[in-house]
Write an enzyme that holds these catalytic residues in place. Sequence first.
Site, PDB file in Angstrom:
ATOM      1  N   GLU A  39       0.801  -1.232   0.000  1.00  0.00           N
ATOM      2  CA  GLU A  39       0.000   0.000   0.000  1.00  0.00           C
ATOM      3  C   GLU A  39       0.832   1.280   0.000  1.00  0.00           C
ATOM      4  OE1 GLU A  39      -2.792  -0.510   3.232  1.00  0.00           O
ATOM      5  OE2 GLU A  39      -3.755  -2.222   2.262  1.00  0.00           O
ATOM      6  N   HIS A  76     -10.290  -6.166  -2.321  1.00  0.00           N
ATOM      7  CA  HIS A  76     -11.337  -5.844  -1.333  1.00  0.00           C
ATOM      8  C   HIS A  76     -12.440  -5.093  -2.080  1.00  0.00           C
ATOM      9  CE1 HIS A  76      -8.969  -7.382   1.912  1.00  0.00           C
ATOM     10  NE2 HIS A  76      -7.958  -6.572   1.640  1.00  0.00           N
ATOM     11  N   ASP A  99     -12.164 -10.327  -0.897  1.00  0.00           N
ATOM     12  CA  ASP A  99     -13.477 -10.400  -0.249  1.00  0.00           C
ATOM     13  C   ASP A  99     -14.389  -9.417  -0.970  1.00  0.00           C
ATOM     14  OD1 ASP A  99     -12.585  -7.954   0.940  1.00  0.00           O
ATOM     15  OD2 ASP A  99     -12.221  -8.909   2.875  1.00  0.00           O
ATOM     16  N   GLU A 144      -6.140 -10.871  -1.371  1.00  0.00           N
ATOM     17  CA  GLU A 144      -6.942 -10.674  -0.150  1.00  0.00           C
ATOM     18  C   GLU A 144      -8.415 -10.546  -0.513  1.00  0.00           C
ATOM     19  OE1 GLU A 144      -5.461  -7.369   2.192  1.00  0.00           O
ATOM     20  OE2 GLU A 144      -3.374  -7.941   1.872  1.00  0.00           O
TER      21      GLU A 144
END
Length: 428
Positions: free
Chosen positions: A149, A226, A258, A256
């Site tokens: 990030e 995400h 979701d 990651e």
Amino acid sequence: MHSKSVLAALLAPAAVSAQLNDLAVRAGLKYFGTALREGAINSDAQYAAILGDKREFGQLVPENGQKWESTEPTRGQFTYTQGDITTNTAKKNGQGVRCHTLVWYSQLPSWVRDGSWTKATLTEVMETHINNVMGHYIGQCYAWDVVNEAVGDDGNWRPNVFLSTFGTDYIPLSFNLAKKADPNTKLYYNDYNLEYNGAKTDRTVELVKLVQAAGAPIDGVGFQGHLIVGSTPSRSNLATTLRRFTALGVEVAYTELDIRHSSLPASSSAQVTQANDFANVVGSCLDVAGCVGVTVWSFTDKYSWIPETFPGQGDALIYDKNFNKKAAWTSISSVLAAKATGVPPVSSTSTSTSTSTSTLTTITTTRVPSSTVTSTRTTSAAPSSTSSASGAEQTRWGQCGGRYWTGPTKCQSPWTCQVQHEWYSQCL
Ligand code: XIL
């Protein structure tokens, strides 16, 4: 062994399952994985059993245990108790590991974040951290998220202690230090919202070029994934975005994943949209040579970071809170199976308003033909449901048929058993 039983063993179909990692590997990916929540694995046997089944999850990622605040909360004092939970679990179950993460502004202890550093002193701190942590896990990580990030949501470099000390030079520096500490793991840059192909994605393309231009090693870009139900880009747009990175010579992965409902409870049509969104994400990885795998950020709605981070939102995963497989699980399974076998999902013949029909329509229309699988398979895509001795009936969403399925084949009223693909029929 009698020669007869040897023959029987040779003629028996290879042990395959319809579980996600098995299907993903057959479809040409390296793995289908999940994050491991350190606080749950020793207290929740059901969680541990599903997570530890390598047919379902071939790779684990520690949700928090390898972050700087976990591994070096005090300068020079390293602790691996939390991180080792994941590597020990993976070892026990024969699973792989993705390692996460080294240089990140968040979950960074205040002694680093608020310290006053020169380039020389912060380089020493970073080098000590990276050498120790990567050294401890050496040989165990398929990949490391070296920098996490570094780009803000507006597409500018994200302000943090590393940027204010070095400018963007901290990025190639981190990759160089990581290469020295473990020359044999894949070195990744990892970020979220890259999926939308906007200013943040542009800056991340620049980041990869910047690292390469500095002569530093970078092997992969992790798309955290995400995402939000109904706002997930299409399969082809996602694939286009992934290809911006593979064109630079790095691999990509969803790291990651979701897909959260922005309001709860989710209606059944929202669950279908979620299932289609998951299928599009996984499908885009299948469509791009150089997309190596998909990791969900935990697999059950019982343990997810979403509700605590985005209040009022959630149910973002592929099993519900009671460990029932959701429509999202089935849609992923279908899209993987279609690629693995070259057999498209079988459309439902149901005339009801069942949610599965639209799920399958989308999956069918977005799949690409497989060229990767040469395994033996029967030509029929029909399920070979064996009859259930118990006469038990499955609840909604439960499995009720498929090759090698030996469980119940009847559904509780009003649900009917509908073929999803050759390995999986479901009560819908
Ligand atoms: C999250 C964890 O899931 C939470 O338990 C923790 O409180 C905060 O961090 N991007 C990342 C992950 O790279 O490490 C984050 O994980 C989610 C966003």
